[in-house]
Design a protein around this motif. Structure first.
Motif: not given
Length: 117
Positions: A57-59, A21-22, A95-107
């Motif tokens: 995974q890429i976050w 993951t990165k 301080f808040e942060e929204k996190y998003f995820l990308l998987t190879p299948a979604d890509w």
């Protein structure tokens, strides 16, 4: 230099799966917004991460009010997962942060949609 894109380690715990993951980071000088440059750069980096580095995974994290970055992430197939509240950990204010995820299948699904005529 007009901006940067980067992939960085999420951790080195192989048993937790962190080696495949990165985290993705990016920023662009305001003078170059709305030209498609960031989408193009991120597309090349994501192709490299999934194709060459074999990441699973890429976050990516954004500030909650950074609508432009969130729009780019969603355009590239990232999905919102959660918001982290760091208010207790940061003495300088909210301080808040929204996190998003990308998987190879979604890509690959997203890229296939973008190449159909």
């Amino acid at each position: 230099m007009i901006g940067l894109v980067e992939l960085y380690e999420r951790g080195l715990d192989e048993q937790a799966g962190l080696l495949v993951t990165k985290d993705l980071g990016f920023m662009l000088d305001k003078d170059y917004w709305q030209q498609g440059l960031m989408s193009e750069a991120l597309t090349a980096l994501i192709n490299y991460a999934f194709g060459e580095l074999k990441q699973q995974q890429i976050w990516a994290g954004t500030f909650p009010n950074n609508d432009a970055s969130q729009k780019i992430l969603e355009k590239l197939g990232f999905k919102y997962v959660y918001t982290a509240d760091f208010n207790q950990a940061v003495a300088t204010g909210e301080f808040e942060e929204k996190y998003f995820l990308l998987t190879p299948a979604d890509w690959y699904d997203k890229m296939q949609l973008n190449t159909k005529s």
